[in-house]
Design an enzyme around this catalytic site. Sequence first.
Site, PDB file in Angstrom:
ATOM      1  CG  ASP A  43      53.404  80.328  54.741  1.00  0.00           C
ATOM      2  OD1 ASP A  43      54.552  80.807  54.756  1.00  0.00           O
ATOM      3  OD2 ASP A  43      52.386  81.011  54.541  1.00  0.00           O
ATOM      4  CE  LYS A  65      47.131  75.138  49.826  1.00  0.00           C
ATOM      5  NZ  LYS A  65      46.452  74.300  48.895  1.00  0.00           N
ATOM      6  CG  MET A 180      50.475  84.191  44.637  1.00  0.00           C
ATOM      7  SD  MET A 180      49.091  83.293  45.365  1.00  0.00           S
ATOM      8  CE  MET A 180      48.065  84.621  45.961  1.00  0.00           C
TER       9      MET A 180
HETATM   10  N1  SAH Z   1      50.203  86.666  52.951  1.00  0.00           N
HETATM   11  C1  SAH Z   1      51.249  87.123  52.061  1.00  0.00           C
HETATM   12  C2  SAH Z   1      50.947  86.788  50.611  1.00  0.00           C
HETATM   13  C3  SAH Z   1      50.870  85.302  50.348  1.00  0.00           C
HETATM   14  S1  SAH Z   1      50.562  84.950  48.669  1.00  0.00           S
HETATM   15  C4  SAH Z   1      51.477  88.629  52.253  1.00  0.00           C
HETATM   16  O1  SAH Z   1      50.663  89.284  52.911  1.00  0.00           O
HETATM   17  O2  SAH Z   1      52.472  89.144  51.760  1.00  0.00           O
HETATM   18  C5  SAH Z   1      52.194  84.724  48.042  1.00  0.00           C
HETATM   19  C6  SAH Z   1      52.594  85.877  47.170  1.00  0.00           C
HETATM   20  O3  SAH Z   1      52.972  86.988  47.951  1.00  0.00           O
HETATM   21  C7  SAH Z   1      53.802  85.604  46.303  1.00  0.00           C
HETATM   22  O4  SAH Z   1      53.444  84.900  45.125  1.00  0.00           O
HETATM   23  C8  SAH Z   1      54.268  87.005  45.991  1.00  0.00           C
HETATM   24  O5  SAH Z   1      53.468  87.614  44.994  1.00  0.00           O
HETATM   25  C9  SAH Z   1      53.987  87.717  47.306  1.00  0.00           C
HETATM   26  N2  SAH Z   1      55.162  87.759  48.191  1.00  0.00           N
HETATM   27  C10 SAH Z   1      55.252  87.292  49.439  1.00  0.00           C
HETATM   28  N3  SAH Z   1      56.459  87.547  49.989  1.00  0.00           N
HETATM   29  C11 SAH Z   1      57.158  88.203  49.016  1.00  0.00           C
HETATM   30  C12 SAH Z   1      58.474  88.752  48.954  1.00  0.00           C
HETATM   31  N4  SAH Z   1      59.330  88.681  49.988  1.00  0.00           N
HETATM   32  N5  SAH Z   1      58.840  89.357  47.805  1.00  0.00           N
HETATM   33  C13 SAH Z   1      58.002  89.460  46.755  1.00  0.00           C
HETATM   34  N6  SAH Z   1      56.754  88.957  46.760  1.00  0.00           N
HETATM   35  C14 SAH Z   1      56.333  88.346  47.884  1.00  0.00           C
END
Ligand code: SAH
Length: 257
Positions: A43, A65, A180
């Site tokens: 993704d 997404k 998000m």
């Molecule tokens: N499965 C992922 C989350 C996916 S939803 C997890 O466990 O981290 C996507 C959201 O995750 C983004 O909108 C943000 O809020 C957060 N996110 C993912 N990677 C990030 C990063 N490196 N820095 C800050 N926020 C992050």
Amino acid sequence: MALDFPPFEPGTVWLVGAGPGDPGLVSLLAVHALEHADHVVHDALVDSRIVAMAHPGAVIESMGKRGGHASPRQGAINARLIELARAGKRVLRLKGGDPFVFGRGAEEALALAEADIRFRVVPGVTAGIGGLAYAGIPATARDCNSSLAFVTGHGQDGDVPDGFDWDGLARGAQVLVFYMALRQLDRVVERLLAAGRPADEPAAVVSKAATPQQSVLETTLGRLVEDLAAHPVDPPALLVVGGVAGLRRQLDWWSPA
Ligand code: SAH
């Protein structure tokens, strides 16, 4: 290293978490999967340095997404994983953070289960824990919180869930971590203040955590919207509200290489 890894069988799908960014946070099982996959479907959040660790013969496909951008429908992703597995491929579905935290991993696993395709889940470091740690913000600290809530700023329809019990959330957990949240940030803040969270409570917005572009806005709940307007940050970003955000002042240990 003499570790006994499970074989990556043809016709199976591994749903693997790639962590928040730093390739060093990828698990040994994830590396094993990268080395043996025939087809990698990643993704948009997965760091390109991690995708580059795939076996040179593997097919790499980007499918995921991304808030605000055109992205394939979830049904199309599920169908693609099923199609590849049925064609006998070792399919690595690589997702940012942890596949089962706001990552649609559950939907993908359910689709595979329904299609009778064997799968394995390899958890990853979720951004709300590991990403915050890179910003010097512990998820829990004894003097700050004995509870923690992970919340999504997007509902099914892409908006802050209106049916959400904001009073219950505001009272129910001392530290709130929003994924998000960027697009709906002013509404989230407004609702938390209306639900009684104090305006002087520490808050932080952590952008691109655990990557060389990491940036952190330290503020309070009351000043957050104004401060963010003055210092905009890029997605992906997390919002953290609670005493732990204030510990960054002492615990900011990380600087990009
Ligand atoms: N499965 C992922 C989350 C996916 S939803 C997890 O466990 O981290 C996507 C959201 O995750 C983004 O909108 C943000 O809020 C957060 N996110 C993912 N990677 C990030 C990063 N490196 N820095 C800050 N926020 C992050």
